[in-house]
Design an enzyme around this catalytic site. Structure first.
Site, mmCIF file in Angstrom:
data_model
loop_
_atom_site.group_PDB
_atom_site.id
_atom_site.type_symbol
_atom_site.label_atom_id
_atom_site.label_comp_id
_atom_site.label_asym_id
_atom_site.label_seq_id
_atom_site.Cartn_x
_atom_site.Cartn_y
_atom_site.Cartn_z
ATOM 1 N N GLY A 32 0.838 -1.205 0.000
ATOM 2 C CA GLY A 32 0.000 0.000 0.000
ATOM 3 C C GLY A 32 0.870 1.250 0.000
ATOM 4 N N ILE A 42 2.215 2.984 6.864
ATOM 5 C CA ILE A 42 1.536 3.825 7.866
ATOM 6 C C ILE A 42 1.346 3.033 9.154
ATOM 7 C CG2 ILE A 42 0.333 5.235 6.135
ATOM 8 C CD1 ILE A 42 -2.274 3.671 7.035
ATOM 9 N N ASP A 43 1.407 1.687 9.079
ATOM 10 C CA ASP A 43 1.107 0.852 10.253
ATOM 11 C C ASP A 43 2.227 0.866 11.301
ATOM 12 O OD1 ASP A 43 -1.080 0.170 8.707
ATOM 13 O OD2 ASP A 43 -0.211 -1.715 8.016
ATOM 14 N N GLY A 46 -4.038 0.001 10.553
ATOM 15 C CA GLY A 46 -2.909 -0.477 11.358
ATOM 16 C C GLY A 46 -2.667 -1.965 11.272
#
Ligand code: F6P
Length: 358
Positions: free
Chosen positions: A10, A138-139, A182
């Site tokens: 992603g 982003i996690d 997340g």
């Protein structure tokens, strides 16, 4: 030297800054730089690489997304394909990819990605491709790295959204449940929930009990606090339960989601209060990278080129105590970094009275 850059999995804010930094650092050394488009997708086309020049990476530090395109599908080791009977299966096409690298005289690969991409990078390294990994997601769940590129922006976006939801929650005296991304780690939920003064924060690392959450909300109500904010990570589980899964596509990891809606209904029934839920979703992946993400990305990109110059291959660049270091890719593959339950961020949340669902 001829190097290739890939952005896998992603997208995340900061990817373009990393591409720019790696490209300029390599060009300054007199190397040629190529981009792989759409994950590893372009390797299987007539135009496997696009040249990355100074002009191509000009002015992109502040841009979200990735100029190379991204794909959550298309792991060369597990590529979905349609069989003659119409059904789908996975096949290993990594040897073709290796051949494309070799026939195009690519000397090294900079693989920018999350845990899945690091697993792929590690497998490529075992097939003789010299790789340097750059941790992006982003996690913030990549093992061995204190912070990944993209996390800071995603947390800021989530915090700002929760702030906005708080004002409407107060006006309507409602329970507002905010589901954040997340995957199986609670970093985004914990950091944004704490920063936005949520009443309840639920993370995958701590199984939740709906009774405990309802109890917290009713106690607040008794004190005259008539609204509540519940921030829930998409990968959170009820005690004894499983992850909430929206779907599964062959060749992709399961799509998480639904826990927010579940809590909206349950909490309304148990407290008698009006409740609404919202899924922040891909909002968290978009937008302009924060200053911190731009800097981390620029530092990671340049560090990857230094590693290649030193022929220190099959490593991932990491941030540890605000220093750039390198760790073996094989140490990272197949692990994830969870929120430490004894860490001071969790302790802070507990000490200021936030319910963590247990
Ligand atoms: O890994 C990043 C991430 O945004 C996760 O937080 C989320 O579960 C997943 O990707 C969503 O993936 P997709 O873009 O395929 O829906």
């Amino acid at each position: 030297m001829r190097i290739a850059i890939n952005t896998g999995g992603g997208d995340a804010p900061g990817l373009n800054a990393a591409i720019r930094s790696a490209t300029l650092s390599a060009i300054r050394r007199g190397w040629e730089v190529f981009g792989i488009r759409n994950g590893y997708g372009s390797l299987y086309t007539s135009e496997p690489f696009i040249p990355l020049t100074r002009e191509k990476v000009h002015g992109i530090t502040m841009d979200g997304g990735t100029i190379l395109g991204a794909a959550n599908r298309g792991n060369p080791f597990e590529m979905p394909y349609q069989k003659e009977d119409g059904s789908w299966d996975l096949q290993d096409r990594s040897d073709e990819a290796v051949e494309v690298f070799k026939s195009n005289n690519i000397d090294a690969l900079v693989a920018i990605g999350g845990d899945g991409s690091m697993r792929i990078a590690n497998r490529f390294s075992k097939k003789g491709i010299p790789v340097v990994g750059v941790p992006k997601t982003i996690d913030n769940d990549i093992w061995g790295c204190e912070i990944t590129l993209g996390f800071d922006t995603a947390v800021s976006t989530a915090t700002e959204a929760i702030d906005k939801i708080t004002t409407t929650a107060e006006s309507h005296r409602r329970i507002m449940v905010v589901e954040v991304m997340g995957r199986y780690a609670g970093w985004i939920a914990l950091h944004s929930g704490l920063s936005a003064s949520a009443d309840v924060i639920l993370i995958p690392e701590i199984e939740f009990s709906v009774d405990a959450i309802a109890d917290k909300i009713l106690k607040k109500e008794k004190k005259g606090e008539t609204y509540s904010i519940v921030v829930v990570a998409e990968g959170s589980k009820e005690v004894g339960g499983d992850h909430f899964v929206k779907g599964k596509v062959l060749g992709q990891s399961e799509q998480l989601g639904g826990v927010g809606e579940y809590l909206e209904k349950k909490l309304s029934e148990m407290t008698g209060k009006e409740s609404r839920s919202i899924v922040l979703g891909h909002l968290q992946r978009g937008g302009t990278p924060s200053t911190s993400d731009r800097l981390i990305s620029l530092r990671f990109g340049a560090a990857a080129i230094r590693a290649i110059e030193e022929k220190d291959f099959n490593k991932m660049i990491v941030m540890q105590q605000n220093e750039i270091r390198r760790i073996p890719l094989s140490d990272v593959a197949d692990k994830i970094k969870l929120v430490p339950l004894g860490g001071d961020t969790i302790l802070t949340a507990r000490e200021i009275g936030i319910c963590l669902g247990d």
